[in-house]
Design an enzyme around this catalytic site. Structure first.
Site, mmCIF file in Angstrom:
data_model
loop_
_atom_site.group_PDB
_atom_site.id
_atom_site.type_symbol
_atom_site.label_atom_id
_atom_site.label_comp_id
_atom_site.label_asym_id
_atom_site.label_seq_id
_atom_site.Cartn_x
_atom_site.Cartn_y
_atom_site.Cartn_z
ATOM 1 N N ARG A 330 -7.028 56.167 -96.410
ATOM 2 C CA ARG A 330 -6.771 56.961 -94.999
ATOM 3 C C ARG A 330 -7.487 58.381 -95.444
ATOM 4 O O ARG A 330 -7.979 58.820 -96.416
ATOM 5 C CB ARG A 330 -5.543 57.037 -95.117
ATOM 6 C CG ARG A 330 -4.383 55.843 -95.130
ATOM 7 C CD ARG A 330 -2.885 56.351 -95.293
ATOM 8 N NE ARG A 330 -2.686 56.740 -96.673
ATOM 9 C CZ ARG A 330 -1.521 56.956 -96.966
ATOM 10 N NH1 ARG A 330 -0.440 56.787 -96.162
ATOM 11 N NH2 ARG A 330 -1.188 57.533 -98.364
ATOM 12 N N HIS A 426 -4.781 51.321 -101.965
ATOM 13 C CA HIS A 426 -3.961 51.143 -100.920
ATOM 14 C C HIS A 426 -4.213 52.049 -99.802
ATOM 15 O O HIS A 426 -5.092 52.857 -99.683
ATOM 16 C CB HIS A 426 -2.462 51.577 -101.350
ATOM 17 C CG HIS A 426 -2.366 52.969 -101.693
ATOM 18 N ND1 HIS A 426 -2.173 53.946 -100.920
ATOM 19 C CD2 HIS A 426 -2.501 53.820 -102.781
ATOM 20 C CE1 HIS A 426 -2.088 55.019 -101.289
ATOM 21 N NE2 HIS A 426 -2.352 55.006 -102.712
ATOM 22 N N CYS A 427 -3.561 51.759 -98.517
ATOM 23 C CA CYS A 427 -3.783 52.721 -97.470
ATOM 24 C C CYS A 427 -2.480 52.808 -97.237
ATOM 25 O O CYS A 427 -1.581 53.704 -97.781
ATOM 26 C CB CYS A 427 -4.271 52.054 -96.313
ATOM 27 S SG CYS A 427 -3.992 50.125 -95.774
ATOM 28 N N SER A 428 -1.620 52.392 -95.884
ATOM 29 C CA SER A 428 -0.208 52.745 -95.726
ATOM 30 C C SER A 428 0.612 51.767 -96.092
ATOM 31 O O SER A 428 1.333 51.608 -97.251
ATOM 32 C CB SER A 428 0.004 52.931 -94.310
ATOM 33 O OG SER A 428 -0.637 54.177 -93.649
ATOM 34 N N THR A 434 -6.747 48.111 -96.455
ATOM 35 C CA THR A 434 -6.643 47.606 -98.278
ATOM 36 C C THR A 434 -7.256 46.369 -98.295
ATOM 37 O O THR A 434 -7.906 46.021 -99.165
ATOM 38 C CB THR A 434 -5.223 47.560 -98.761
ATOM 39 O OG1 THR A 434 -4.643 48.776 -98.568
ATOM 40 C CG2 THR A 434 -5.145 47.174 -100.052
#
Length: 816
Positions: A330, A426-428, A434
């Site tokens: 992000r 990872h992202c959220s 991801t």
């Protein structure tokens, strides 16, 4: 599959595609729209002509928009249906009878967005002809998670590589959106995993997806941690991440202390039994020339991670030869906004064996809007033969997004394949960006995934098994808003190409300017305007709960996004730039995108492995992979060279994208290369000529360009769009335990007792906390409950839009 029964049949319907009319008959079945031409009435007098009748089939669930244009008989203009499909086919059907047009419109709407249940889709009624090759191939058998990990060297019967298969999620109770088969470090117990799960969104703990066969370095993936503004920590999560980064190292060198537990660690190099692929090694790929952007990225990541023991003052060295990464996909500001509601990104004070990088990859809402702009540029493809609106194409920033995803993936691939390092991504929630980064980096690292079977395994593993929400992102159940009635047609007005697309709509531009002027004056009081916009963001946060079982049967517009489409587009870029390194061809990617939306096969139905298992899709539907494997010659690249030799240029194990050569995937948009890429190709050719001239004459950029070259530049049709500027990087931040670096501005290292996660933007975070606290986004955020299970139920991609609220964004900008 039995012959379809026609529910409605309309004779002498005119179809328009590319402005070219074709007269024929239109039939509607339960699942398809079928257009036959020439019409039966025209072919009846000549029996031989019937043999030349053609049919075009359109699956209902590929429809992304259907507009009814009813017209009065007195207008002399036929009523019509304008259809836009998810494979970017645009068709208009003109009816002589207005009632027929309305009937067709209502029938199609009933068979798409009003089904009410997933099991009413075509996949549950489709079966290939009994004598076909497809009927003999069970596509569900092509992927087995244990077999794939066994291929990577991990199984109960193989030598311990530092990883093991755990059955902790065999019934999907541990993490409902994760696969049943998970690979975790051997030295981490299931009990530790259970505690670590409480620290990650939706219990999506760090787990293995790929181990490199040359150096045993790994790619692991997870969701974001529950850090919050109080910078919470989890000893179990830190232990798990540390074990992920040291599992293979411990196996190769039993004397090497675990980075998670070591106080002082000696320089460690990959085992001498493995090929050294570092850039200065003789075993390195021969085509490893890096762009300025790539060098800058590598230098930032490789900068010394200098730390000192607070008690003794002695310098500590963690993995001096490795640059282990925690990759947060992000933008950093989005991560800070997530901290305000109890989530966020790792506090690097507790992950000293790695660096954290932020990638400027936008969320699903930005990507959806980007594709909508592309569609606006080509939306008249049914009634017009004209090329797309190139201004709108550029404004969409679609190529910029694709280049950014490729850039982020290449950073990971370089660290794993060249720098012998590990990466946690990872992202959220870890199922959109991801999946893109994990899959693309593996595609660059491993030739196996560039074969037809390997690519199928890659999609099954990193997209389907790890829980990308195909049903919600693809909108399989359609939506009422995709069906509209154009009331303007009742006045007898005809549709014209270019309407409302920004190409000279003077009235619309004037109205927009007036609206902006009015808004500027009304919101002259900054705080009043901010409160209004923040309130809208708060409402969205309050509604951003995870979809329940009933909601998962419907399409929510805010969930729809072309995430998997972007992955296929990025794969196309690699295929285009390395045409002999892939076993499959461009048509394979295009047909795969089609079948993501067609709902003809069960492969992409539902949102995760658990739901597909509970729906018993293996027995009730066919797999799309049977379709592809039964037609293998159609999807095989005749230029494919399977030989791998790191000492021969063009045959190296690793491949990397050329970001300056990202182009429109014109085939998927049903356009020619010249229509979509003409200006880009011309600009690139001019740049090559200038570079060649400079090289031949000895001129450098600093010494100036001769007049001949200047004239060459001036004759270029247009400058290269900013989306392809090679000097821009998707890497927007690098964090260690006691330092924060960004390509745009170097931040002075904070004090030793202060984390870069908070030290980078302390004032901004404080202001953000004050604003959101006053608005009461979530009572538990500042009351000690941010780490509760309720926090994990927030829809992270929706909550992330808080960072996009104008007032909060302006506040952060003013304090940065």
């Amino acid at each position: 599959m039995a012959a379809p029964q026609h529910k409605h049949y309309y004779s002498n319907v005119q179809a328009l595609r590319g402005g070219k009319p074709e007269q024929g008959d239109l039939a509607l079945t339960d699942y398809h729209l079928v257009f036959r031409f020439p019409p039966e009435s025209a072919a009846a007098p000549d029996p031989k002509a019937k043999k030349h009748t053609k049919q075009v089939w359109f699956a209902f669930h590929i429809i992304s928009h259907c507009a009814l244009r009813p017209t009065p008989p007195s207008s002399g203009i036929p009523s019509s249906l304008r259809l836009r499909f998810r494979d970017f086919t645009f068709v208009s059907f003109n009816f002589t009878d207005d009632k027929q047009a309305r009937d067709a419109f209502e029938f199609i709407r009933a068979k798409t967005c009003r089904l009410g249940s997933v099991d009413k889709l075509l996949a549950f009624n489709y079966s290939p002809p009994s004598n076909s090759l497809e009927s003999k191939i069970n596509g569900w058998d092509l992927y087995d998670a244990r077999a794939e990990f066994r291929r990577q060297g991990i199984s109960e019967k193989s030598a311990d590589l530092g990883w093991r298969i755990t059955n902790i999620n065999k019934d999907y109770a541990f993490s409902p959106t994760y696969p049943a088969v998970l690979a975790v470090p051997s030295k981490i117990s299931d009990n530790t995993l259970k505690y670590a799960a409480n620290f990650r969104s939706r219990a999506r703990i760090p787990t293995l997806t790929y181990i490199h066969p040359v150096n045993n370095c790994t790619i692991t993936r997870s969701s974001q941690p529950f850090v919050g503004l109080r910078m919470k920590r989890s000893i179990q999560d830190e232990k798990l991440v540390g074990a992920c980064f040291s599992a293979s190292t411990d196996f190769l060198d039993g004397n090497s202390p675990s980075p998670a537990n070591a106080s002082i660690q000696a320089d460690h190099s990959p085992s001498s039994s493995h090929v050294d692929l570092s850039a200065d090694s003789p075993d390195a790929p021969t085509d490893m020339s890096l762009s300025d952007t790539e060098r800058m990225e590598d230098e930032l990541i490789a900068a010394p991670n200098v730390m000192y023991d607070e008690k003794t003052g002695k310098r500590l060295i963690y993995g001096a030869q490795q640059h282990n990464l925690i990759v947060d996909a992000r933008p950093a500001i989005n991560s800070y906004a997530m901290q305000a509601i109890g989530m966020g990104s790792e506090n690097m004070d507790y992950y000293k064996y790695a660096k954290k990088v932020f990638l400027n990859i936008d969320n699903i809402h930005v990507m959806r809007d980007s594709l909508d702009k592309v569609i606006s540029a080509i939306k008249d493809a049914d009634i017009s033969p004209f090329p797309p609106n190139r201004d709108l194409l550029m404004k969409s920033k679609w190529l910029k997004h694709i280049a950014g995803i490729l850039d982020g993936s290449s950073i990971i691939a370089r660290q794993v394949g060249i720098q012998h390092s590990h990466a946690l991504i990872h992202c959220s929630d870890g199922w959109d960006r991801t999946s893109q980064l994990c899959a693309l980096s593996q595609l660059m690292l491993d030739p196996y995934y560039r074969t037809l079977e390997g690519f199928i395994v890659l999609v099954e593993k990193d997209w389907l098994s790890f829980g990308h929400m195909f049903q919600l992102r693809s909108g399989h159940m359609s939506h009422e808003s995709w069906f509209t009635v154009d009331s303007d047609a009742l006045a007898g007005s005809a549709v014209r190409p270019g309407e409302n697309d920004g190409r000279g709509d003077v009235v619309e531009n004037v109205m927009a300017s007036a609206k902006r002027f009015w808004s500027k004056n009304v919101t002259n009081d900054k705080e009043a305007g901010s409160d209004q916009e923040e309130g809208a963001a708060v409402d969205e946060v309050k509604q951003a709960t995870a979809p329940n079982a009933a909601e998962e049967q419907t399409t929510r517009l805010r969930d729809v996004s072309p995430v998997f489409h972007q992955f296929l587009d990025a794969t196309y870029q690699l295929l285009r730039q390395h045409p002999n390194r892939f076993e499959f061809n461009e048509r394979f990617l295009r047909r795969l995108l089609y079948h993501v939306y067609s709902c003809q096969y069960g492969t992409f139905l539902y949102n995760n492995e658990r739901q597909r298992h509970e729906a018993n899709l293996r027995e009730r539907t066919r797999s799309v992979w049977g379709y592809f494997m039964s037609r293998r010659p159609e999807f095989t690249n005749d230029r494919y060279e399977p030989t791998i030799d790191d000492h021969t240029k063009g045959r190296e194990r690793l491949i990397f994208p050329k970001l300056g050569e990202v182009r429109w995937w014109h085939q998927v948009f049903n356009r020619t290369d010249d229509e979509m890429n003409g200006e880009l190709n011309a600009s690139a050719a001019t740049a090559e000529r200038v570079a060649a001239y400079q090289a031949s004459t000895g001129f450098s950029e600093s010494s100036g360009i001769p007049s001949e070259s200047a004239s060459m530049v001036s004759t270029s049709p247009s400058p290269q769009p900013p989306a392809l500027t090679s000097s821009q990087s998707v890497l927007t931040g690098v964090e260690t335990a006691h330092a924060a670096l960004t390509p745009e501005a170097r931040v002075s290292p904070p004090s030793l007792n202060k984390s870069a996660s908070t030290g980078g933007m302390p004032a901004a975070l404080g202001a953000l906390q004050d604003k959101i606290s006053g608005l009461a986004i979530a009572k538990g955020v500042f009351g000690g409950h941010a780490n509760s299970s309720s926090a994990g139920k927030q829809d992270a991609d929706d909550v992330e839009t808080v960072a996009s609220a104008a007032a909060v964004e302006q506040e952060l900008k003013s304090m940065s």
